[in-house]
Design a protein around this motif. Structure first.
Motif, PDB file in Angstrom:
ATOM      1  N   ASP A   1      64.340  50.995  87.641  1.00 12.55           N
ATOM      2  CA  ASP A   1      65.760  51.055  88.601  1.00 12.55           C
ATOM      3  C   ASP A   1      66.688  49.998  87.935  1.00 12.55           C
ATOM      4  O   ASP A   1      67.948  50.011  88.023  1.00 12.55           O
ATOM      5  N   ASN A   2      66.313  48.755  87.261  1.00  8.05           N
ATOM      6  CA  ASN A   2      67.195  47.663  86.782  1.00  8.05           C
ATOM      7  C   ASN A   2      67.449  48.116  85.316  1.00  8.05           C
ATOM      8  O   ASN A   2      68.063  47.284  84.587  1.00  8.05           O
ATOM      9  N   GLY A   3      67.092  49.334  84.897  1.00  6.22           N
ATOM     10  CA  GLY A   3      67.687  49.746  83.363  1.00  6.22           C
ATOM     11  C   GLY A   3      66.517  49.476  82.241  1.00  6.22           C
ATOM     12  O   GLY A   3      66.916  49.308  81.366  1.00  6.22           O
ATOM     13  N   LEU A   4      65.359  49.238  82.636  1.00  7.99           N
ATOM     14  CA  LEU A   4      64.049  48.930  81.608  1.00  7.99           C
ATOM     15  C   LEU A   4      64.467  50.114  80.765  1.00  7.99           C
ATOM     16  O   LEU A   4      64.361  51.185  80.757  1.00  7.99           O
ATOM     17  N   GLN A   5      64.302  49.829  79.277  1.00  7.84           N
ATOM     18  CA  GLN A   5      64.202  50.813  78.432  1.00  7.84           C
ATOM     19  C   GLN A   5      63.009  50.559  77.218  1.00  7.84           C
ATOM     20  O   GLN A   5      62.606  51.487  76.686  1.00  7.84           O
ATOM     21  N   ASP A   6      62.271  49.446  77.439  1.00  8.91           N
ATOM     22  CA  ASP A   6      61.610  49.028  76.588  1.00  8.91           C
ATOM     23  C   ASP A   6      60.236  49.670  76.546  1.00  8.91           C
ATOM     24  O   ASP A   6      59.547  49.581  77.560  1.00  8.91           O
ATOM     25  N   GLU A   7      60.012  50.963  75.747  1.00 12.58           N
ATOM     26  CA  GLU A   7      58.960  51.742  75.740  1.00 12.58           C
ATOM     27  C   GLU A   7      57.577  51.195  75.864  1.00 12.58           C
ATOM     28  O   GLU A   7      56.479  51.647  76.543  1.00 12.58           O
ATOM     29  N   LEU A   8      57.528  50.074  75.127  1.00  7.13           N
ATOM     30  CA  LEU A   8      56.015  49.493  74.781  1.00  7.13           C
ATOM     31  C   LEU A   8      55.746  48.918  76.144  1.00  7.13           C
ATOM     32  O   LEU A   8      54.551  48.895  76.814  1.00  7.13           O
ATOM     33  N   LEU A   9      56.597  48.367  76.981  1.00  8.24           N
ATOM     34  CA  LEU A   9      56.441  47.611  78.313  1.00  8.24           C
ATOM     35  C   LEU A   9      56.121  48.994  79.137  1.00  8.24           C
ATOM     36  O   LEU A   9      55.042  48.625  80.168  1.00  8.24           O
ATOM     37  N   ILE A  10      57.039  50.056  79.237  1.00  4.04           N
ATOM     38  CA  ILE A  10      56.666  50.909  80.152  1.00  4.04           C
ATOM     39  C   ILE A  10      55.286  51.553  80.000  1.00  4.04           C
ATOM     40  O   ILE A  10      54.486  51.668  80.945  1.00  4.04           O
TER      41      ILE A  10
END
Lengths: 122, 289
Positions: B138-147
């Motif tokens: 919701d806060n804009g996370l883009q880092d696919e490794l973390l996702i």
């Protein structure tokens, strides 16, 4: 009476300060004298009152510390620290009180990243 | 907040906030479905499965379903889709790590059975990890490794829940043959899903037995073996839990909450609530505010 500094011994002060500052994101303060010979570099996270005092282990005592770092999102901090070059000895694992991961510095001090979780809340 | 996030490894996350929606779909991958802040009703063939904020639903790849949100307040429908390759890799590493813990080898099929399509409690570590993932997205996370790290942990958490809700319950049933145990738990899960879905209605034991294709006696005896409580106790606990959510998240008067979760008498609700949580509903609401 309050606890002011928790000592962490490093073999090389400059290298130790770099590890805490660049990899872990601690703020570094001016060196202070603990007695006539012993200097300590206070470092702190998020303006917390309790600081770590980095002490150079000139006498090679080999004194090791284990510090527990509280986090509100263990996976995120674990991921970000790994990106910063910290190598973890224990991957995130589930304990009865939350999620935890462990790493150490190059002097053998250990750090536990702990996200405490209240499982009784719905 | 609405978004569809498709990762490079084809894992997918879908977030939609709706007050009214009806859709017919086929699950593109194995997925975990949450309904945050309300409920979403799924229909799989003849089965009706209602997901609330304290529960989640598993759908296997290819399952045909309809889903409906019809609510006064918007409901956040949040889904995690796991690509088959990601799932296979995970199954291999998880099976290797847990080979000694599992009572039988967990091949790729262990968690992919039709059997797993049931309602599970959304609690413990899965709740924390999904909440973190959703807040970050919701806060804009883009880092696919973390996702993917979060999704990997969501699978670890789901498998633990699966063990508690399916594998361990199968073992608790006192039948000699494993296939009988599995068949009985399948039917008990029909009863459990029926209660999860119709908890606020007047549920008659005979209807519950009929719905789960078991005789009343058989249902009572085997339910207690698997769930360590009677269907009635299970239902009361579910109603109290949902009353707790309403007390915490809504402003409905307590008398209204009593009716909304299916209790008839406020005084018996207050007594049961106090017995279970050691606090009265009124005090709970004050402290939770």
């Amino acid at each position: 009476m309050n606890i002011k500094y928790i000592s962490v011994c490093v073999n090389d002060m400059e290298e130790g300060v770099r590890f805490f500052n660049e990899k872990l994101g601690f703020n570094v303060d001016e060196k202070i004298m603990l007695d006539d010979e012993l200097t300590c570099t206070p470092i702190q996270l998020n303006n917390a009152e309790l600081c770590i005092g980095l002490v150079e282990d000139k006498l090679n005592t080999g004194f090791k510390t284990r510090i527990v770092l509280a986090t509100d999102d263990c996976l995120k901090d674990y991921h970000n620290l790994k990106l910063a070059g910290v190598s973890f000895e224990k991957q995130p694992r589930y304990l009865s009180n939350g999620l935890s991961a462990e790493f150490s510095d190059s002097y053998g001090n250990q750090y536990v990243l702990l996200e405490e979780r209240n499982y009784n809340e719905l | 907040m609405d978004y569809i996030k498709t990762l490079q490894n084809n894992n997918k996350i879908l977030s939609e906030t709706r007050a009214h929606r009806f859709q017919t779909q086929s699950a593109s991958d194995f997925c975990i479905k949450f309904a945050l802040g309300g409920n979403e009703l799924y229909r799989l063939g003849k089965r009706e499965l209602s997901v609330y904020s304290d529960s989640f639903l598993i759908l296997n790849k290819g399952t045909q379903y309809t889903s409906k949100i019809d609510s006064d307040i918007p409901v956040e429908s949040f889904s995690l889709f796991f690509d088959q390759g990601f799932l296979n890799d995970f199954n291999r590493s998880y099976s290797a790590d847990n080979a000694l813990l599992l009572d039988q080898p967990a091949g790729d099929n262990e968690f992919g059975l039709d059997f797993s399509e049931t309602i599970y409690p959304f609690s413990g570590d899965l709740r924390f990890n999904v909440t973190h993932l959703k807040n970050n997205l919701d806060n804009g996370l883009q880092d696919e490794l973390l996702i993917n790290e979060y999704m990997h942990h969501c699978l670890i958490n789901y498998y633990e829940i699966y063990k508690a809700e399916i594998s361990n319950k199968v073992e608790k049933l006192k039948f000699r043959s494993r296939s009988t145990k599995i068949e009985i738990l399948k039917r008990l899960n029909l009863a459990k899903d029926y209660m999860y879905t119709n908890y606020n209605k007047n549920i008659v034991l005979e209807d519950l037995a009929k719905h789960s294709c078991l005789s009343v006696n058989h249902l009572l005896r085997t339910f207690k073996q698997a769930f360590n409580q009677s269907p009635h106790q299970f239902l009361i606990q579910l109603r109290l839990q949902r009353a707790k959510i309403l007390l915490k998240t809504s402003k409905y008067p307590i008398n209204e909450v009593v009716c909304m979760v299916g209790f008839e008498c406020p005084s018996s609700f207050i007594r049961l609530f106090k017995d279970r949580y050691n606090i009265t509903p009124m005090k709970f609401r004050q402290t939770a505010a």
